[in-house]
Design a protein around this motif. Sequence first.
Motif, PDB file in Angstrom:
ATOM      1  N   ALA A 118      13.137 -26.253  14.991  1.00  0.00           N
ATOM      2  CA  ALA A 118      11.749 -25.814  15.113  1.00  0.00           C
ATOM      3  C   ALA A 118      11.530 -24.455  14.448  1.00  0.00           C
ATOM      4  O   ALA A 118      10.497 -24.222  13.817  1.00  0.00           O
ATOM      5  N   GLN A 119      12.511 -23.565  14.577  1.00  0.00           N
ATOM      6  CA  GLN A 119      12.377 -22.232  13.986  1.00  0.00           C
ATOM      7  C   GLN A 119      12.523 -22.277  12.467  1.00  0.00           C
ATOM      8  O   GLN A 119      11.723 -21.685  11.737  1.00  0.00           O
ATOM      9  N   VAL A 120      13.549 -22.982  11.985  1.00  0.00           N
ATOM     10  CA  VAL A 120      13.829 -23.003  10.545  1.00  0.00           C
ATOM     11  C   VAL A 120      12.749 -23.757   9.778  1.00  0.00           C
ATOM     12  O   VAL A 120      12.414 -23.402   8.643  1.00  0.00           O
ATOM     13  N   SER A 121      12.178 -24.784  10.380  1.00  0.00           N
ATOM     14  CA  SER A 121      11.178 -25.586   9.673  1.00  0.00           C
ATOM     15  C   SER A 121       9.926 -24.794   9.336  1.00  0.00           C
ATOM     16  O   SER A 121       9.149 -25.204   8.467  1.00  0.00           O
ATOM     17  N   ARG A 122       9.740 -23.649   9.964  1.00  0.00           N
ATOM     18  CA  ARG A 122       8.559 -22.823   9.650  1.00  0.00           C
ATOM     19  C   ARG A 122       8.753 -22.018   8.374  1.00  0.00           C
ATOM     20  O   ARG A 122       7.775 -21.517   7.807  1.00  0.00           O
ATOM     21  N   THR A 123      10.016 -21.858   7.926  1.00  0.00           N
ATOM     22  CA  THR A 123      10.270 -20.985   6.781  1.00  0.00           C
ATOM     23  C   THR A 123      11.034 -21.647   5.637  1.00  0.00           C
ATOM     24  O   THR A 123      11.051 -21.116   4.531  1.00  0.00           O
ATOM     25  N   VAL A 124      11.674 -22.784   5.899  1.00  0.00           N
ATOM     26  CA  VAL A 124      12.487 -23.443   4.869  1.00  0.00           C
ATOM     27  C   VAL A 124      11.806 -24.751   4.471  1.00  0.00           C
ATOM     28  O   VAL A 124      11.752 -25.686   5.273  1.00  0.00           O
ATOM     29  N   PRO A 125      11.281 -24.830   3.245  1.00  0.00           N
ATOM     30  CA  PRO A 125      10.530 -26.026   2.836  1.00  0.00           C
ATOM     31  C   PRO A 125      11.300 -27.330   2.966  1.00  0.00           C
ATOM     32  O   PRO A 125      10.736 -28.345   3.348  1.00  0.00           O
ATOM     33  N   ALA A 126      12.596 -27.319   2.637  1.00  0.00           N
ATOM     34  CA  ALA A 126      13.376 -28.560   2.707  1.00  0.00           C
ATOM     35  C   ALA A 126      13.434 -29.095   4.132  1.00  0.00           C
ATOM     36  O   ALA A 126      13.330 -30.306   4.363  1.00  0.00           O
ATOM     37  N   VAL A 127      13.602 -28.202   5.094  1.00  0.00           N
ATOM     38  CA  VAL A 127      13.652 -28.611   6.499  1.00  0.00           C
ATOM     39  C   VAL A 127      12.268 -29.003   6.987  1.00  0.00           C
ATOM     40  O   VAL A 127      12.098 -30.007   7.681  1.00  0.00           O
ATOM     41  N   SER A 128      11.281 -28.232   6.591  1.00  0.00           N
ATOM     42  CA  SER A 128       9.904 -28.546   6.975  1.00  0.00           C
ATOM     43  C   SER A 128       9.474 -29.904   6.438  1.00  0.00           C
ATOM     44  O   SER A 128       8.856 -30.714   7.147  1.00  0.00           O
ATOM     45  N   ALA A 132       8.499 -33.161   8.652  1.00  0.00           N
ATOM     46  CA  ALA A 132       7.176 -33.765   8.502  1.00  0.00           C
ATOM     47  C   ALA A 132       7.284 -35.243   8.144  1.00  0.00           C
ATOM     48  O   ALA A 132       6.519 -36.077   8.658  1.00  0.00           O
ATOM     49  N   HIS A 133       8.224 -35.571   7.272  1.00  0.00           N
ATOM     50  CA  HIS A 133       8.413 -36.972   6.879  1.00  0.00           C
ATOM     51  C   HIS A 133       8.842 -37.810   8.074  1.00  0.00           C
ATOM     52  O   HIS A 133       8.350 -38.938   8.276  1.00  0.00           O
ATOM     53  N   ALA A 134       9.763 -37.285   8.882  1.00  0.00           N
ATOM     54  CA  ALA A 134      10.241 -38.023  10.055  1.00  0.00           C
ATOM     55  C   ALA A 134       9.110 -38.245  11.043  1.00  0.00           C
ATOM     56  O   ALA A 134       8.969 -39.335  11.615  1.00  0.00           O
ATOM     57  N   GLN A 135       8.285 -37.213  11.244  1.00  0.00           N
ATOM     58  CA  GLN A 135       7.172 -37.351  12.188  1.00  0.00           C
ATOM     59  C   GLN A 135       6.143 -38.354  11.682  1.00  0.00           C
ATOM     60  O   GLN A 135       5.624 -39.175  12.451  1.00  0.00           O
ATOM     61  N   LEU A 136       5.841 -38.304  10.384  1.00  0.00           N
ATOM     62  CA  LEU A 136       4.866 -39.239   9.818  1.00  0.00           C
ATOM     63  C   LEU A 136       5.346 -40.679   9.950  1.00  0.00           C
ATOM     64  O   LEU A 136       4.575 -41.572  10.323  1.00  0.00           O
ATOM     65  N   ALA A 137       6.629 -40.912   9.643  1.00  0.00           N
ATOM     66  CA  ALA A 137       7.176 -42.264   9.753  1.00  0.00           C
ATOM     67  C   ALA A 137       7.111 -42.764  11.188  1.00  0.00           C
ATOM     68  O   ALA A 137       6.785 -43.934  11.438  1.00  0.00           O
ATOM     69  N   ALA A 138       7.390 -41.876  12.137  1.00  0.00           N
ATOM     70  CA  ALA A 138       7.329 -42.259  13.546  1.00  0.00           C
ATOM     71  C   ALA A 138       5.900 -42.590  13.950  1.00  0.00           C
ATOM     72  O   ALA A 138       5.649 -43.587  14.643  1.00  0.00           O
ATOM     73  N   GLN A 139       4.957 -41.756  13.539  1.00  0.00           N
ATOM     74  CA  GLN A 139       3.554 -42.006  13.871  1.00  0.00           C
ATOM     75  C   GLN A 139       3.073 -43.330  13.305  1.00  0.00           C
ATOM     76  O   GLN A 139       2.349 -44.082  13.975  1.00  0.00           O
ATOM     77  N   GLN A 140       3.453 -43.625  12.077  1.00  0.00           N
ATOM     78  CA  GLN A 140       3.010 -44.861  11.443  1.00  0.00           C
ATOM     79  C   GLN A 140       3.549 -46.083  12.176  1.00  0.00           C
ATOM     80  O   GLN A 140       2.825 -47.066  12.370  1.00  0.00           O
ATOM     81  N   GLU A 141       4.807 -46.022  12.601  1.00  0.00           N
ATOM     82  CA  GLU A 141       5.391 -47.163  13.313  1.00  0.00           C
ATOM     83  C   GLU A 141       4.749 -47.342  14.685  1.00  0.00           C
ATOM     84  O   GLU A 141       4.442 -48.467  15.102  1.00  0.00           O
TER      85      GLU A 141
END
Length: 217
Positions: A118-128, A132-141
């Motif tokens: 949660a902390q790193v995703s705010r500053t590191v684009p690769a992690v963010s 985001a991709h994982a959350q979007l895929a989960a929401q779509q399913e």
Amino acid sequence: MPPSALRDRKRERTRRALLEAAVDLFEARGYDAATVSDIAAAAEVGTRTFFNYFESKEELLFPQPDERVTAAVHAIATRRPDERPVEVLLRALRAAGDNDPGNTLGDDLTARIAVLRAQVSRTVPAVSGRAAHAQLAAQQEIARQLRAAFPDELDEVGAAALVGAVVGAVSGALTVLFQGRPPVEDAERLHHRIQETTTRVLAPFLTADRPTVMQAG
């Protein structure tokens, strides 16, 4: 014990050693300052061995399959006849948060990784981007399953909107919860705070009027 079982246990020990070394270094030095070579050395393996287990440094923050989606889909499939879409969705999200059959790391290490992610995703684009991709895929399913469960009340747009509104609200609240939080925190207390925050965010959806039909156009 069969040789294959011994190999599996050795691989799991090495994998865990890499994760523990990474978490220790991320907490002590920061994510950017800890290199793959540093992590491998701390785990007493070579860099080549590291890449046998993880494709990249950011993958260390996503160490296990997100089986919470499976828990959510099961909750939708086992809905009661009188439940409305929003009620089923809220129960599904609770199931996703309370049941993590993929958690084989132990509560403490899992909690530490969750805070770091949660902390790193705010500053590191690769992690963010990965988060985001994982959350979007989960929401779509989840939206697809919810629409299939209520074909007369939800179309594709309506299901996506409902899931996006609820998941977005929870995600936004948890982001605020993790802001400024130290990496190391008692796992049980952290889990309680996450549940408490989630329940607080979902309260307006529980008290809102039951939706009728959510169809586009």
